[in-house]
Design an enzyme around this catalytic site. Sequence first.
Site, mmCIF file in Angstrom:
data_model
loop_
_atom_site.group_PDB
_atom_site.id
_atom_site.type_symbol
_atom_site.label_atom_id
_atom_site.label_comp_id
_atom_site.label_asym_id
_atom_site.label_seq_id
_atom_site.Cartn_x
_atom_site.Cartn_y
_atom_site.Cartn_z
ATOM 1 N N CYS A 1 3.625 8.839 0.500
ATOM 2 C CA CYS A 1 4.243 7.748 1.251
ATOM 3 C C CYS A 1 4.361 6.208 0.819
ATOM 4 C CB CYS A 1 3.356 7.688 2.437
ATOM 5 S SG CYS A 1 3.801 6.639 3.887
ATOM 6 N N CYS B 1 6.506 -3.949 16.169
ATOM 7 C CA CYS B 1 5.777 -2.785 17.159
ATOM 8 C C CYS B 1 4.291 -3.114 17.112
ATOM 9 C CB CYS B 1 5.897 -1.351 16.533
ATOM 10 S SG CYS B 1 7.582 -0.820 16.042
ATOM 11 N N CYS C 1 6.731 -6.569 7.523
ATOM 12 C CA CYS C 1 7.577 -5.833 8.448
ATOM 13 C C CYS C 1 7.931 -6.825 9.555
ATOM 14 C CB CYS C 1 7.187 -4.447 9.125
ATOM 15 S SG CYS C 1 8.370 -3.681 10.047
ATOM 16 N N HIS D 1 8.579 7.421 20.509
ATOM 17 C CA HIS D 1 7.295 6.784 21.296
ATOM 18 C C HIS D 1 7.498 6.797 22.719
ATOM 19 C CE1 HIS D 1 6.197 6.574 16.983
ATOM 20 N NE2 HIS D 1 6.259 5.278 16.919
ATOM 21 N N CYS E 1 1.189 -1.248 15.723
ATOM 22 C CA CYS E 1 1.309 -1.017 14.165
ATOM 23 C C CYS E 1 0.454 -2.381 13.548
ATOM 24 C CB CYS E 1 2.739 -0.682 13.867
ATOM 25 S SG CYS E 1 2.637 -0.528 11.874
ATOM 26 N N GLU F 1 0.826 -1.266 -0.134
ATOM 27 C CA GLU F 1 0.060 0.076 -0.074
ATOM 28 C C GLU F 1 0.654 1.248 0.035
ATOM 29 O OE1 GLU F 1 -3.909 -0.759 2.224
ATOM 30 O OE2 GLU F 1 -2.338 -1.582 3.410
ATOM 31 N N CYS G 1 -1.329 7.154 9.322
ATOM 32 C CA CYS G 1 -0.109 6.329 9.866
ATOM 33 C C CYS G 1 -0.669 5.039 10.505
ATOM 34 C CB CYS G 1 0.655 6.940 10.631
ATOM 35 S SG CYS G 1 1.224 8.386 10.325
#
Length: 339
Positions: free
Chosen positions: A103, A114, A110, A214, A117, A90, A331
């Site tokens: 973006c 995290c 991944c 974060h 996410c 995406e 995000c």
Amino acid sequence: MINLRDLTLKEMEEFITKMGEPKFRAKQVFQWIYKGKTDFREMTNLPEVFRQKLAEEAYIGTATPLKIQKSKTDGTRKYLFELEDGNLIESVFMKYKYGNSICVSSQAGCRMGCRFCASTRNGLERNLTPGEILSQLMAAEADTGERIGHIVVMGTGEPFDNYDNLKKFIEIVNDPKGLNIGMRNITVSTCGLVPKIERFSKDFPQVNLAISLHGTTDEIRGSMMPVNGKYPLEVLIPACRAYTESTGRRITFEYTMVSGVNDSDADAARLSKLLKGMLCHVNVIPLNKVAESGFDTVSRKRAGEFAELLEKSGIVATVRRELGADIDAACGQLRLGKN
Ligand code: SAH
């Protein structure tokens, strides 16, 4: 068969001289590719025989849009692309006052893990090639009919976990003979792979660097980001300071706010202390809630107060604008098969 979008101009020159053709042909092909041509027959200044030979040995890889979601409010478009091997990725096209931005994803999936996410839920499928990162931009330009002058590498994937391909991608988009996108118009966001931060500062001192921070203690950051176990704050922060000193460039720290985890006044105070005196800027992002993550977001009001606390203690801070909210383009919401 070689995907010509994977090659820097220099590599294309090597490839084309190996074919027994004069070097200047590489420049011609390169220029056609970044004008958006994907068919050698359209490259009208190349001899017919050369075009045929090229078609036998090479192709121009593309990303096929399977789904395009258009925001009704702000011109944002979210793309679901299919790659040649069927993998889905995406990208998000955004309109800003200063121009259009995309973006892009750097990996299919991944492996950073995290916890808040969506992109890391199913782990890493594979790295994207330089041409596959690039094709997201080319396909969005073709779809919108507009030029894209800014790139953020903040989609799915950890760019520094795919460093060599990221490097080539930046070299290709920056080439004046191609897209000619300035280094300062490119931003790479990392979860904090420390050895790569140093390498990046040498390879691309002009490219903007964003660090996903974060958390202000190892306990808090570690509870959100497993990578903190390998590169805790005591190594990450000095690496960031060294980056700003060697490049003279400001770092952007992304601070995704999670209710009850990292959103207190004490967090703001610790954050100012941690970043004190560093050439930096904090981008406060209210968490975009991802189903089943168990993490809750904060109000925009609280994010604003948090940014204000930082400002009061001398840290430049902004709350990230939310684009494409009506199409889940924010995000952390890029997730295969979600829609
Ligand atoms: N792997 C890189 C780039 C991709 S993530 C990195 O970690 O920086 C881009 C940014 O979105 C990171 O700051 C990431 O922490 C943040 N993000 C991920 N999921 C999010 C969510 N659900 N809400 C808000 N921000 C999120």
